[in-house]
Scaffold this active site. Structure first.
Site, PDB file in Angstrom:
ATOM      1  N   ASP A 183      10.685   5.630  -9.476  1.00 34.30           N
ATOM      2  CA  ASP A 183      10.450   6.208 -11.016  1.00 34.30           C
ATOM      3  C   ASP A 183      11.000   7.490 -11.031  1.00 34.30           C
ATOM      4  OD1 ASP A 183       9.206   3.735 -11.317  1.00 34.30           O
ATOM      5  OD2 ASP A 183       7.053   4.685 -11.278  1.00 34.30           O
TER       6      ASP A 183
ATOM      7  N   SER B  34       0.829  -1.350  -0.051  1.00 31.94           N
ATOM      8  CA  SER B  34      -0.095  -0.052   0.059  1.00 31.94           C
ATOM      9  C   SER B  34       0.751   1.339   0.129  1.00 31.94           C
ATOM     10  CB  SER B  34      -1.034  -0.064   1.156  1.00 31.94           C
ATOM     11  OG  SER B  34      -2.210   0.681   0.942  1.00 31.94           O
TER      12      SER B  34
ATOM     13  N   LYS C  82      -0.692  -4.145  -2.972  1.00 31.87           N
ATOM     14  CA  LYS C  82      -1.892  -3.535  -2.594  1.00 31.87           C
ATOM     15  C   LYS C  82      -1.835  -1.990  -2.834  1.00 31.87           C
ATOM     16  CE  LYS C  82      -5.636  -2.889  -0.218  1.00 31.87           C
ATOM     17  NZ  LYS C  82      -6.018  -1.530  -1.014  1.00 31.87           N
TER      18      LYS C  82
END
Length: 414
Positions: free
Chosen positions: A337, A326, A351
């Site tokens: 990224d 999560s 999740k």
């Protein structure tokens, strides 16, 4: 209003916890609820929103009288033929029928909760409760351990991420919801709960006895490791995470740390806003932190960094495992990224859905309303983050943290 007392640099962070909480968390309470002790690898965001009034379902154009003939015929037979009529309750029947609606969408994170669940919600949000200290979720029909909390009774008893719970105090847990499992695992401090557990690599399940304790969730711990390497363990994302990170980071900087391992192993999530704000310490202003896709219309919302990104140049790696879920996946994805920060360890849990709480009378409907994507376009839900450098502990039952040692060795050479 931002939560910095003064513009931080890459060597020291000066944060105001009070202004941080008021300005950021009071703005919107997105919560990635982890049934910790749990609480189901279930996340939700709680807001002061109410569901719009709906037509009674029998009058809805979505259903015809034929659709409900089976329901009424079954109910009639129960009333006419069932031997134990004292067990028949119209209130319970209506609740279970409504829960059946939610179950029909086949979403492990959506559910309808009774009023009694309110107490557990409050305990979870406060980060203090009586239990065993682990997050559980529903996975492929089994109650599965997402992550035991660091130093918790569950961890001390030997529970590990990925463990499947087959029985709770002798009761079959197959097909049990995480909500029900939580109520059965929790109990008075000092009492015992016996879990029948199956683990990858085991030929037969084993019983693990855990003594329930008072669970206090430490947000962040930190220590110097092997010279100039600082290890920061982030256990959860709550209002204490950023202030405690700043304290640990500054302390290690003053002690000579120049490289860092951000250890998010067994971090099951927490407040989405905290994860985003934490990422803003690293991700420069204007860069994408995550993308949200909402509702039946699949509308998109891009969450862009508003922070200074003063730690963007920090030499660091992120450590994940299958218990990282999560909000921890959102944070790791943002740094990976945008900054090309290397991820070490295991593939994360996957999740990445958002649950919203809708009051339905005196009940609560928790419904999945959105998905999260990393800046690079990876849908977290069901996918997880794949490490750049896979690391596994070859001797998981000993006391040596081999994975952390290898991560420290790796950061020394980049």
């Amino acid at each position: 209003m931002k939560y910095y007392n003064s513009p931080p640099d890459d060597k020291h962070l000066n944060l105001s916890p009070k202004s941080y909480f008021n300005a950021k968390l009071a703005l919107k309470l997105f919560i990635v609820l982890f049934v910790i002790g749990i609480i189901s690898v279930v996340s939700f965001y709680a807001g002061n929103q109410t569901a719009q009034a709906q037509e009674p379902f029998l009058q809805s154009e979505d259903f015809s009288s034929r659709n409900f003939q089976l329901f009424w015929d079954t109910w009639t037979k129960i009333k006419q033929e069932y031997i134990a009529q004292d067990k028949v309750s119209t209130d319970k029947a209506a609740l279970e029928a409504a829960r059946g609606l939610v179950k029909s969408i086949d979403d492990p994170y959506s559910d309808l909760y009774s009023p009694e669940r309110g107490k557990i919600f409050e305990e979870d949000l406060k980060g203090s409760f009586g239990g065993v200290g682990m997050e559980i979720g529903e996975k492929k029909g089994f109650i599965t351990v997402v992550a035991p909390l660091s130093g918790s009774p569950a961890e001390k008893a030997g529970m590990k991420a990925g463990d499947m719970i087959l029985k709770i105090n002798g009761e079959d847990a197959t097909g049990m919801t995480a909500e029900v499992a939580v109520t059965k695992i929790r109990g008075q401090v000092g009492t015992k709960v016996t879990l029948e557990v199956m683990r990858e690599g085991w030929k037969m399940p084993k019983d693990i006895v855990i003594v329930r304790g008072k669970i206090e969730i430490p947000a962040v711990t930190s220590e110097m490791y092997s010279g100039n390497v600082g290890v920061i363990k982030i256990n959860t994302f709550n209002p204490k995470t950023i202030p405690e990170f700043a304290i640990g980071y500054n302390k290690m900087r003053n002690a000579g740390a120049t490289r860092f391992v951000l250890d998010l192993r067994n971090n099951p999530g927490g407040y989405l806003d905290v994860a985003v704000s934490f990422a803003e310490l690293f991700v420069p202003r204007g860069k994408l932190v995550l993308k949200e896709v909402w509702g039946p219309s699949k509308s998109e919302n891009k969450v862009v960094s508003e922070g200074p990104g003063s730690l963007a140049g920090l030499k660091m790696v992120i450590l994940l495992n299958k218990g990282s879920a999560s909000a921890s996946e959102i944070f790791a994805g943002a740094l990976h990224d945008n900054l090309k920060t290397k991820i070490l360890g295991e593939k994360s849990y996957g999740k990445g859905s958002v649950q919203q709480i809708f009051p339905i009378g005196d009940h609560l409907l928790k419904l999945t309303v959105g998905y999260w994507y990393t800046p690079g376009g990876v849908r977290i839900e069901g996918t997880g983050l794949t490490p750049d450098v896979p690391l596994t502990d070859k001797n998981p039952d000993d006391t040596i943290d081999e994975v952390l040692q290898r991560a420290v060795d790796y950061i020394k050479h980049i």
